[in-house]
Each structure stands twice: as structure tokens, then as C-alpha cells.
Design a protein around this motif. Structure first.
Motif, short mmCIF file in Angstrom:
data_model
loop_
_atom_site.label_atom_id
_atom_site.label_comp_id
_atom_site.label_asym_id
_atom_site.label_seq_id
_atom_site.Cartn_x
_atom_site.Cartn_y
_atom_site.Cartn_z
N ARG A 354 0.83 -1.21 0.00
CA ARG A 354 0.00 0.00 0.00
C ARG A 354 0.86 1.26 0.00
O ARG A 354 0.56 2.25 -0.68
N ALA A 355 1.95 1.23 0.76
CA ALA A 355 2.84 2.40 0.77
C ALA A 355 3.50 2.60 -0.57
O ALA A 355 3.67 3.75 -1.04
N ARG A 356 3.88 1.50 -1.23
CA ARG A 356 4.51 1.66 -2.55
C ARG A 356 3.52 2.19 -3.58
O ARG A 356 3.86 3.03 -4.43
N ARG A 357 2.28 1.75 -3.52
CA ARG A 357 1.28 2.29 -4.44
C ARG A 357 1.02 3.77 -4.18
O ARG A 357 0.84 4.57 -5.12
N ALA A 358 1.01 4.15 -2.92
CA ALA A 358 0.80 5.58 -2.61
C ALA A 358 1.96 6.42 -3.13
O ALA A 358 1.79 7.54 -3.64
N GLN A 359 3.14 5.90 -3.02
CA GLN A 359 4.32 6.64 -3.52
C GLN A 359 4.27 6.76 -5.03
O GLN A 359 4.60 7.82 -5.59
N ALA A 360 3.88 5.70 -5.72
CA ALA A 360 3.79 5.77 -7.17
C ALA A 360 2.73 6.74 -7.62
O ALA A 360 2.91 7.49 -8.60
N ALA A 361 1.61 6.81 -6.92
CA ALA A 361 0.56 7.76 -7.27
C ALA A 361 1.02 9.18 -7.06
O ALA A 361 0.73 10.08 -7.88
#
Length: 366
Positions: A354-361
Motif C-alpha cells: 500500500r505504501a509503494r502504491r501511494a508513492q507511485a501515485a
């Protein structure tokens, strides 16, 4: 063997009328009591005075233990108390019945056994092969057979030989089935028997065999049975005790049925609910949380939309790391091998999905 005369027979019957009766004061007291309604079969509206008094006394003694509330609980409480008194009465009667059998065995053992054999012997002419076999198994049964053989010998002496009735009695005493007699008489056994006392050999042989049976084991068997009966272990007439045991079993079932119903009502009463709530004051109301589901992580949600400072120019965001494959493990890395999940630059620990997806967004928006 000498023949029994009528005078001797009458003397024997007069001696049989003599009875020792109860010996102890307790036995005499039990014999003097009249029949009373015991009230043990079921609890009715008209109960014996002693049972009603015991029920009222036990209500007072047990009230603080059960604390019934309302008419329904009070009715159940009254019933279970009554059934408990009924159960105690049944068990007391069972003990008293065994004691009565032991006392009776010491008072009239021979008379009772002789009465049982006389009742059994009434069916001897109808089923001699069955009844005679039963009588051979007890001391008093063999004594009864010996008395009848004495009557057979007396008839042979008086009539100077067999009669039809005496012959049939002898066959009954020997256990010969009526179907096996075929209308034959004693003269068919030995037509040349011209002695002065025909049939004497048959009577002598039968009586000697019966006396040998007594000396071999029947006298000792009767002594053992009498000692057991005097000790309260008699099984001669278990019907009264079995009836009391059925009453006791029914009282026990009724007691637990009313007790379980009373507990069920008290478990749903306001007092029980208050007691249950006060027992766990720190327990929050509502269902317990399901520990099998993963806990939410609000920290990752806050990192999904970071607010850049207005005065500073946007910093250069590094390229997002590649998304791991679907079958790549995302949990805690295994001990002994490096983690397959890349970490952000400057991060001390790997980020979750979830943290990696938030960073990519965030990188795409910038």
C-alpha cells in the motif's frame, strides 16, 4: 422307615402352628403399626403429615440458597423441594425394607421357605417334570418331597399295595410327565412281585437319594442363604424394594427437571444480568473483535496524500521501483535469505504494497 400315623401328623401340624414371632422391641413396634399412605409414588395434594412438615422445613432452609423471584420461580422452587423430600423418603424406606427382610429372616426363615414350597407344590400334578426339578434345588423343597414319600409309604402299608392315587403321587414325586405314563400301573413293572410290602424298594431308594442330596450340599446352601438374608442381602422377594427404587428414580428425575428450569429462568432475570455485568466491568459491550482479519494501518493512508510545503519547490522524486510480481511474497522476509521487495532510498525498512502504491501515485501527480 416307620409309617406316620394320623396322631403323629396332627401333632406335627400343631407344632407348625407355633411361631416365635418378633424377638426384638423394634420388630414388635414395626408389627404393631397400621398401614399408612406413604405418598411416595407421586406428589399429590394430600401428603402425609410427616412429609408435609419436612417440606416446609426444607423450604426455609433452602430459600437463601436458591432465592426464587416471582410466582413461576417460587412454584419451581416448591416443587424441587418437595421432590427432594420425596427422594429422601424413598431412600429411607429402601433401607428400612432391607432391614425388615433381615429381621424377618432371623424370625421365620424356615416358615417362609416352607410356605413358598407349598405354593409351588400346588402345581406339581400339572407339571411334575418342571416343578420337581425346581424343588430339588432347595432344602425345603427336598423336605417337602420326603414328607410326601412318607405318605406314600403309609398308604402302601394301609392298603397292602398300590392304589391308583398313590401310584400317581409317586410318579409326581419322581417328576414323571403325564404323557410318559401311558396308563400303566405298578403291576406292569414287576408282575411277579408278591412280597408283603410291594413298592417298598422304590420308596426306600427315593428317600435315601433325597437325604443324600441334603447332606451333600443343600443344607450348607440353605445356611449360606439364611446368613445373607439376616445380613440384609436377601433377594427372595425383591419386589417391594424394586418398587421403592422406581419411586426414588422418578423423584430424582423430577427434582433435576425443576432445578434446571429454575436455573434457566434465573439466568435471564434482571438480577442475573446485573450480576453478570458486574462480574466483567472492564469488558466493553458488543461483539468481540475478529482477530483473524488484518488490522487497518492508518499511517499508510496518511502517507498516500502528502501535502508539499508551499514555500519550497517540488523536490525531485526518484523513479518508482518496479511493482513486484503477483506471486512474489510480500510479508516479512524469510530468515536466511534477502528480501525480494526493494526499499525506498533512505528508508530503513521495506515498505508494504500500500505504501509503494501511494508513492507511485504521488510521483505520477507530480
Amino acid at each position: 422307615m416307620a409309617a406316620t400315623t394320623l396322631k403323629q401328623t396332627l401333632a406335627n401340624r400343631l407344632n407348625a402352628l407355633l411361631s416365635t414371632g418378633p424377638k426384638s422391641s423394634e420388630g414388635k413396634a414395626r408389627s404393631s403399626r397400621n398401614a399408612q399412605s406413604h405418598g411416595l409414588s407421586k406428589l399429590g395434594t394430600h401428603r402425609p403429615a410427616d412429609m408435609a412438615e419436612a417440606i416446609e422445613t426444607r423450604k426455609v432452609q433452602w430459600h437463601n440458597d436458591y432465592r426464587p423471584e416471582g410466582p413461576t420461580q417460587t412454584w419451581l422452587f416448591d416443587r424441587l423441594v418437595a421432590e427432594s423430600v420425596r427422594l429422601d423418603s424413598c431412600e429411607a424406606r429402601i433401607v428400612a425394607a432391607r432391614a425388615e427382610q433381615a429381621e424377618r429372616a432371623s424370625e421365620s426363615w424356615d416358615d417362609d421357605r416352607a410356605a413358598d414350597i407349598a405354593s409351588l407344590a400346588a402345581r406339581l400334578p400339572q407339571q411334575p417334570e418342571r416343578i420337581q426339578a425346581i424343588m430339588l434345588q432347595s432344602k425345603h423343597g427336598v423336605l417337602w418331597l420326603l414328607d410326601r414319600w412318607a405318605e406314600v409309604l403309609d398308604s402302601l402299608t394301609r392298603h397292602e399295595g398300590w392304589t391308583r392315587d398313590t401310584w400317581n403321587l409317586a410318579l409326581d414325586l419322581l417328576g414323571v410327565s403325564p404323557f410318559a405314563r401311558d396308563g400303566s400301573g405298578p403291576w406292569d413293572l414287576d408282575p411277579d412281585d408278591k412280597t408283603e410290602a410291594p413298592g417298598l424298594a422304590l420308596v426306600t431308594q427315593a428317600t435315601e437319594a433325597l437325604r443324600a442330596r441334603l447332606d451333600a450340599f443343600l443344607n450348607a446352601r440353605d445356611d449360606r442363604a439364611r446368613r445373607d438374608a439376616e445380613a440384609g442381602l436377601a433377594t427372595e422377594d425383591p419386589r417391594p424394594i424394586r418398587l421403592l427404587e422406581r419411586y426414588a428414580a422418578d423423584a430424582r428425575r423430577q427434582f433435576f427437571r425443576h432445578l434446571n428450569e429454575l436455573r434457566r429462568l434465573q439466568s435471564g432475570s434482571p438480577r442475573a444480568a446485573t450480576a453478570q455485568g458486574s462480574s466483567t466491568p472492564d469488558q466493553p459491550p458488543g461483539p468481540r473483535p475478529d482477530r483473524s482479519r488484518p488490522h487497518p494501518q492508518p499511517a499508510a493512508e496518511t502517507e498516500a496524500h502528502p501535502a508539499p510545503p508551499p514555500s519550497e519547490p517540488p523536490a525531485t522524486v526518484p523513479t518508482a521501483p518496479p511493482t513486484p510480481a503477483r506471486n512474489e511474497p510480500i510479508g516479512r522476509p524469510s530468515i536466511g535469505r534477502p528480501s525480494l521487495r526493494p526499499a525506498l532510498p533512505g528508508a530503513s525498512v521495506p515498505l508494504n504494497r500500500r505504501a509503494r502504491r501511494a508513492q507511485a501515485a504521488a510521483a505520477r501527480r507530480s
